[in-house]
Structures are given as C-alpha cells and as structure tokens.
Design a protein around this motif. Structure first.
Motif, PDB file in Angstrom:
ATOM      1  N   PHE A 273      -4.366 -15.716   0.173  1.00 39.34           N
ATOM      2  CA  PHE A 273      -3.222 -16.559  -0.164  1.00 39.34           C
ATOM      3  C   PHE A 273      -2.808 -17.293   1.109  1.00 39.34           C
ATOM      4  N   SER A 274      -1.902 -18.201   0.981  1.00 34.38           N
ATOM      5  CA  SER A 274      -1.447 -18.932   2.163  1.00 34.38           C
ATOM      6  C   SER A 274       0.074 -18.887   2.230  1.00 34.38           C
ATOM      7  N   VAL A 275       0.595 -18.878   3.453  1.00 32.20           N
ATOM      8  CA  VAL A 275       2.035 -18.908   3.711  1.00 32.20           C
ATOM      9  C   VAL A 275       2.305 -20.081   4.644  1.00 32.20           C
ATOM     10  N   ASN A 276       3.077 -21.032   4.146  1.00 33.54           N
ATOM     11  CA  ASN A 276       3.361 -22.252   4.917  1.00 33.54           C
ATOM     12  C   ASN A 276       2.078 -22.916   5.423  1.00 33.54           C
ATOM     13  N   GLY A 277       1.043 -22.902   4.572  1.00 29.59           N
ATOM     14  CA  GLY A 277      -0.210 -23.561   4.912  1.00 29.59           C
ATOM     15  C   GLY A 277      -1.175 -22.715   5.704  1.00 29.59           C
ATOM     16  N   VAL A 278      -0.767 -21.522   6.127  1.00 23.41           N
ATOM     17  CA  VAL A 278      -1.639 -20.635   6.899  1.00 23.41           C
ATOM     18  C   VAL A 278      -2.372 -19.708   5.936  1.00 23.41           C
ATOM     19  N   GLN A 279      -3.707 -19.713   5.978  1.00 26.06           N
ATOM     20  CA  GLN A 279      -4.504 -18.892   5.080  1.00 26.06           C
ATOM     21  C   GLN A 279      -4.445 -17.427   5.512  1.00 26.06           C
ATOM     22  N   ILE A 280      -4.168 -16.542   4.571  1.00 30.49           N
ATOM     23  CA  ILE A 280      -4.004 -15.111   4.839  1.00 30.49           C
ATOM     24  C   ILE A 280      -4.977 -14.345   3.949  1.00 30.49           C
ATOM     25  N   SER A 281      -5.519 -13.253   4.470  1.00 28.16           N
ATOM     26  CA  SER A 281      -6.312 -12.330   3.653  1.00 28.16           C
ATOM     27  C   SER A 281      -5.908 -10.899   4.000  1.00 28.16           C
ATOM     28  N   ARG A 282      -5.777 -10.073   2.971  1.00 27.73           N
ATOM     29  CA  ARG A 282      -5.436  -8.671   3.138  1.00 27.73           C
ATOM     30  C   ARG A 282      -6.225  -7.848   2.134  1.00 27.73           C
ATOM     31  N   SER A 283      -6.465  -6.579   2.468  1.00 29.95           N
ATOM     32  CA  SER A 283      -7.271  -5.735   1.586  1.00 29.95           C
ATOM     33  C   SER A 283      -6.467  -5.186   0.412  1.00 29.95           C
ATOM     34  N   SER A 284      -5.134  -5.274   0.479  1.00 29.74           N
ATOM     35  CA  SER A 284      -4.284  -4.740  -0.577  1.00 29.74           C
ATOM     36  C   SER A 284      -3.428  -5.835  -1.183  1.00 29.74           C
ATOM     37  N   ASN A 285      -2.929  -5.579  -2.391  1.00 29.88           N
ATOM     38  CA  ASN A 285      -2.048  -6.537  -3.064  1.00 29.88           C
ATOM     39  C   ASN A 285      -0.571  -6.204  -2.892  1.00 29.88           C
ATOM     40  N   THR A 286      -0.271  -5.003  -2.457  1.00 27.18           N
ATOM     41  CA  THR A 286       1.123  -4.559  -2.394  1.00 27.18           C
ATOM     42  C   THR A 286       1.454  -4.003  -1.022  1.00 27.18           C
ATOM     43  N   GLY A 287       2.755  -3.957  -0.739  1.00 27.63           N
ATOM     44  CA  GLY A 287       3.220  -3.370   0.514  1.00 27.63           C
ATOM     45  C   GLY A 287       2.802  -4.145   1.739  1.00 27.63           C
ATOM     46  N   LEU A 288       2.710  -5.463   1.620  1.00 26.81           N
ATOM     47  CA  LEU A 288       2.269  -6.285   2.756  1.00 26.81           C
ATOM     48  C   LEU A 288       3.472  -6.589   3.640  1.00 26.81           C
ATOM     49  N   THR A 289       3.631  -5.834   4.709  1.00 20.93           N
ATOM     50  CA  THR A 289       4.799  -5.955   5.580  1.00 20.93           C
ATOM     51  C   THR A 289       4.512  -6.734   6.855  1.00 20.93           C
ATOM     52  N   ASP A 290       3.255  -7.109   7.079  1.00 21.82           N
ATOM     53  CA  ASP A 290       2.883  -7.742   8.345  1.00 21.82           C
ATOM     54  C   ASP A 290       2.603  -9.243   8.205  1.00 21.82           C
ATOM     55  N   VAL A 291       3.063  -9.829   7.097  1.00 22.57           N
ATOM     56  CA  VAL A 291       2.852 -11.261   6.898  1.00 22.57           C
ATOM     57  C   VAL A 291       4.087 -12.052   7.320  1.00 22.57           C
ATOM     58  N   ILE A 292       5.247 -11.691   6.776  1.00 23.78           N
ATOM     59  CA  ILE A 292       6.524 -12.315   7.128  1.00 23.78           C
ATOM     60  C   ILE A 292       7.417 -11.228   7.700  1.00 23.78           C
ATOM     61  N   ASN A 293       7.909 -11.407   8.893  1.00 29.65           N
ATOM     62  CA  ASN A 293       8.717 -10.396   9.569  1.00 29.65           C
ATOM     63  C   ASN A 293       9.916  -9.999   8.721  1.00 29.65           C
ATOM     64  N   GLY A 294      10.039  -8.683   8.476  1.00 30.44           N
ATOM     65  CA  GLY A 294      11.179  -8.169   7.728  1.00 30.44           C
ATOM     66  C   GLY A 294      11.058  -8.309   6.229  1.00 30.44           C
ATOM     67  N   VAL A 295       9.908  -8.793   5.736  1.00 29.84           N
ATOM     68  CA  VAL A 295       9.720  -9.017   4.305  1.00 29.84           C
ATOM     69  C   VAL A 295       8.481  -8.255   3.833  1.00 29.84           C
ATOM     70  N   THR A 296       8.598  -7.593   2.676  1.00 27.38           N
ATOM     71  CA  THR A 296       7.466  -6.925   2.052  1.00 27.38           C
ATOM     72  C   THR A 296       7.002  -7.752   0.858  1.00 27.38           C
ATOM     73  N   LEU A 297       5.725  -8.143   0.880  1.00 28.92           N
ATOM     74  CA  LEU A 297       5.164  -8.941  -0.207  1.00 28.92           C
ATOM     75  C   LEU A 297       4.355  -8.055  -1.142  1.00 28.92           C
ATOM     76  N   ASN A 298       4.541  -8.258  -2.444  1.00 31.66           N
ATOM     77  CA  ASN A 298       3.739  -7.625  -3.475  1.00 31.66           C
ATOM     78  C   ASN A 298       3.147  -8.721  -4.345  1.00 31.66           C
ATOM     79  N   LEU A 299       1.838  -8.888  -4.294  1.00 29.79           N
ATOM     80  CA  LEU A 299       1.173  -9.938  -5.062  1.00 29.79           C
ATOM     81  C   LEU A 299       1.040  -9.469  -6.507  1.00 29.79           C
ATOM     82  N   GLN A 300       1.586 -10.242  -7.429  1.00 27.49           N
ATOM     83  CA  GLN A 300       1.700  -9.801  -8.814  1.00 27.49           C
ATOM     84  C   GLN A 300       0.655 -10.393  -9.750  1.00 27.49           C
TER      85      GLN A 300
END
Length: 520
Positions: A273-300
């Motif tokens: 996925f991308s955040v503000n145009g920056v392409q991101i890849s992670r091995s999990s869909n949930t509990g992503l705490t290291d993408v946006i400081n102070g925010v936990t992302l859960n891809l639904q």
C-alpha cells in the motif's frame, strides 16, 4: 490501492476418497516447514493420517501449518483433496516441503522433486572436552568411541560449534552416538540447535529438543525450518547420566523440495500500500505500528484499483478519559482503605476507643498523605505549554480526599490540543503516575538494595513474632507440665504420710482403749 498480505496454500488435487499408500520396507518421512513427519515401515496411510500428523507436529514460531481434507463429489464420484495452509502471512512464509525417505509429497502432487545437499563444516570448536575426544572428532566422518567428541565432566552445559566457512542454508542435522566404549551411555537428552550468520555475534534458535533417547550406535535426525547461517551450534543442557555428552559423526543437510506449480492455490505475499505516495510493504495486515508514528493500521480489504482514501487521525479522548478515571478510582480506593484500617473510633456511650489494624503504623498512615501530595503538587520537566498539574486538567480533590474529574470540558480540550503534554504530566520523569509508582513500589516490590518489600518485611516480622510466641507457649506448657508432675509427686507423698499417721493414731486409740479397763 491496497493488496493484502496472504498465507501460502497448497492442494494435492482431487484424489479418490479411498486413496491410501503403503510406506514400504523403509517407511516414509518428509518435512513440512521444518517439522519431521514420519510413518513406520509397512504401514498403510491415508490423507487423514497425513493431515493429522501435520497438524500435531511441533513448529517454530510463525512456521505453523494447518492441514485439512476437503470432500467433494465430482460426476458422481466421491473425491478428497488435502489442503495445506501456512499460519503466517507474508512473502517469507511460503510453505517449505521436502521428501526425505520415500516420495510421499511427490506422490500427492505437492512436489515435483526434492534435492538434498550436504553442507560440510570447515571446522569445529567446543566449550569443553575431556582432553582426548575433541570437537574435530565429531565431524571426521568416523563413528566409534575413539573418534567422537566428549564434553568434559564437571560442566553444567556443553556446546559444539560447527563453522560452515560461508553463508549456507541448513534444514537438517543428523548425528550418532558411540557404538562401543565406556561412554556409550552419555546421551544428550536436552539440547538446542542454534545458528548465526554474523560469525557468532548473534545466535538464534533453530530447534529445541527435550527428553531425547538414542540407542548405542543409532543416529538421530533433527529437522527445522531452513536457516541461513555460517555457524551452527549444538548446546547440550542435560544428559541421561548427568555426565558430559557424547556426540559423533555430525552431518548437516539442506533439503529443498520443488513445489508443483499446479498445487498452488494461493502464494504467500506481503501487503502493499502507499502512504502519501510512499510505497509500503509489510508481512502482516494488522497491528502495523511502524508506518505512521503513534498510529496502528489494520488493513481491512483488498483495494486494488482504488486511487486512495483520506485517513483522519484523531486522539481517542473517550478511551483516555476512561483510563485516567480508572487510575484515580484505584487511588481513591487505596486511600479509603488506609483511612479505614488506621482509624481510631470512640464509642459515644462507653468512651472506649476501637483501633484499626494499621493504627499507629506510620509507615502506612503517612502513605495516604504522601499520595495526596504526589497527585496535587505541580510536576516538573513537562514540555513548554503543557499542563503541570491535575487541576489544570479539571481534576480536583474533594472534601473526602478523593480525586475526581470535575471539569470534563477542560480535560477533553487538553487531550485534543496537547495529548503528548497530558501524557508527560502523567508518565514523565516527575509525572503524577510516575510518582505513584515510585511511592508504592517499595511496599510491594524488592528494593534496589535487594531488600524485601515493606509488606513482605511486615509479614516476615509477624511470622517471626508468631513463631516466637509459639515457642514461648510451648516452653510454658513444658514448665507447667513439669510443675504439675512435681506437685503430684509431693501431694502423693503427703497423702501417704497422712495415711500412715492416721493408721498410727488408730493403733494408739486401740491401745488406750484396751488399757483403760484394767484394775487392781
């Protein structure tokens, strides 16, 4: 768009409902994500037997596998399909399969082939040996007592390190024990297999073995999820005799099975996925705490083709307020308890006082006032412009000594405008929550100087006093028993003397009575 991370899923393809195979004279064995699955020789097995063995195997963290048998009827014919699915999502978690003995996985159509390559160590070192049976003898390819490694007696654990020379992949270790000699009984029972790819600076566990047994001259096979390493270490923490272990003829292998592309239902992949145009890849869909400081992302969901969404990040003031209220309520309950247990109550009719169990214990009676001071005093070290006291947040102490939120609007405004400042007020170096923790820690935890907590010391003191009183009571009982025995002895002697005097008096009375009738 968003592409979700997925697990790897493989299938055998539809087989007849009565499918089975015989394991033959040598039996069959294969590995699934490093777990060794074996069936004895001359055994008939079906899909459910294989599924159960896979489900009941032990796996390293993240390497678990779920096997299921799917039933269906195709053109009136009952058929079954064995499906394997990894427990973890991400491109690094494709299933790793290999046939070792026999070709079970190839027969099922999951693999097209298996290649087993021996990884030959360039040298070996040990933590200790007996001076004769050194580390190098463990990898010289010769079995027997005269050419195996023995740790030195008197150690609590022993390690044998194999240097691979370069970074290589290893998934299996095969070793044997002495065939003959005085040390054939020294079986490594508990040991770990570790690997390092930085020359031994950092070690990670590949496999842990407990309660291992091995007959003299027999071989042991340890399988694990493939690891990339330039060093392999076997650390023995227990033997069947308590003496030093004996390890012989260690061989390392890399078993690679080529997955049949036709069996792939779903490949393991990372979420992208991308955040503000920056392409991101992670091995999990949930509990992503290291993408946006102070925010936990859960891809639904999988949003392939969607141009993007606006993500509004806001402070959850309701949840934070609830936690603050719970913190205050717990402290209020503590101070109420201290007041009740340390109170001295005067009876209006008799004028007598009833004292609580903590009355006079300044260690506890002063705690109430100390906690109130901790909560009401301004804090230092908070960022500029941040609140410096609970009263700034709309939290006040009432007449009963309770701290409560009296101005919810003020608290909400601070949480909205400066959440980090509110956090600093509570958990900063001089924050109110930090003060409370530091205040209460000596009462319930070991102190930095190694002494017990205050409460533990009080309990020990009470136990000691009770023991001393019990000893005094026992001593008094012994003394009273001895005194009782002495008095009984004295009263018995006195009674005997009285009875003797009474008999003498009766005899004298008889004599005088007899002589009084005589005349001239």
């Amino acid at each position: 768009g968003v592409t979700l991370a997925t697990t790897n899923r493989l299938q055998t393809g539809w087989l007849s409902s009565g499918w089975s195979m015989n394991t033959g004279a040598s039996g069959v064995s294969f590995t699934v994500n490093g777990a060794l699955i074996s069936f004895a020789a001359n055994t008939t097995i079906g899909l459910s037997d294989i599924a159960n063995a896979i489900n009941n195997a032990s796996y390293a963290t993240g390497e678990g596998v779920n096997a299921s048998v799917i039933s269906n009827t195709v053109n009136g014919v009952a058929q079954n399909d064995l499906v394997l699915e990894g427990a973890s999502t991400g491109a690094n978690y494709n299933l790793k399969l290999a046939d070792l003995t026999g070709t079970t996985l190839q027969s099922l159509g999951l693999l097209t082939s298996t290649t087993s390559t021996q990884v030959v160590p360039t040298g070996a070192t040990d933590s200790s040996d007996d001076g004769v049976h050194t580390a190098g003898l463990a990898i010289d390819g010769t079995t027997g007592d005269a050419s195996s490694w023995h740790g030195a007696d008197g150690q609590s654990s022993w390690s044998l390190t194999l240097n691979l020379g370069s970074s290589q992949t290893v998934s299996r270790m095969v070793w044997s024990r002495d065939q003959t000699g005085a040390m054939t009984d020294r079986v490594p029972q508990n040991y770990t297999i570790e690997y390092s790819n930085d020359g031994g600076t950092t070690w990670q566990t590949a496999d842990t073995v407990t309660n291992n047994t091995l007959a003299a001259g027999a071989t042991k096979t340890d399988t694990f999820a493939p690891v990339t390493a330039n060093m392999i270490r076997i650390t023995v923490t227990g033997t069947n005799t308590g003496n030093a272990p004996a390890i012989d003829d260690v061989k390392l292998y890399n078993d690679v099975g080529t997955v049949n592309s036709a069996s792939v239902l779903q490949a393991a992949q990372d979420a992208t996925f991308s955040v503000n145009g920056v392409q991101i890849s992670r091995s999990s869909n949930t509990g992503l705490t290291d993408v946006i400081n102070g925010v936990t992302l859960n891809l639904q969901g999988d949003w392939t083709g969607v141009s993007g969404v606006n993500l509004q990040v806001a402070t959850d003031t309701t949840t934070i307020t609830s936690k603050i209220t719970s913190f205050l309520n717990d402290l209020n309950s503590l101070t109420d308890y201290l007041k009740t247990k340390s109170a001295a109550t005067k009876d209006a009719n008799t004028g007598n006082y009833t004292f609580g169990p903590l009355t006079g214990y300044t260690l506890y009676t002063s705690l109430e006032s100390s906690l109130s001071s901790d909560l009401s005093s301004p804090v230092s070290g908070v960022p500029s412009g941040a609140p410096t006291s609970l009263s700034s947040l709309g939290i006040q102490m009432d007449s009963s000594g309770h701290f409560t939120v009296t101005d919810q609007t003020a608290l909400t405004n601070w949480l909205t405008s400066d959440p980090s400042g509110v956090q600093a007020l509570f958990d900063g170096a001089d924050g109110v929550a930090t003060r409370v923790v530091n205040r209460l820690s000596p009462y319930v935890q070991y102190q930095s100087n190694g002494t017990e907590s205050y409460i533990s010391q009080e309990q020990d003191s009470i136990t000691s006093m009770q023991s001393s009183l019990d000893d005094r009571i026992a001593s008094m009982n012994d003394h009273l028993a001895q005194r009782q025995a002495t008095l009984r002895q004295q009263f018995t002697a006195l009674e005997s003397l009285l009875m003797s005097a009474q008999q003498q008096q009766q005899q004298l009375s008889s004599i005088f009575s007899a002589t009084s009738g005589w005349g001239p």
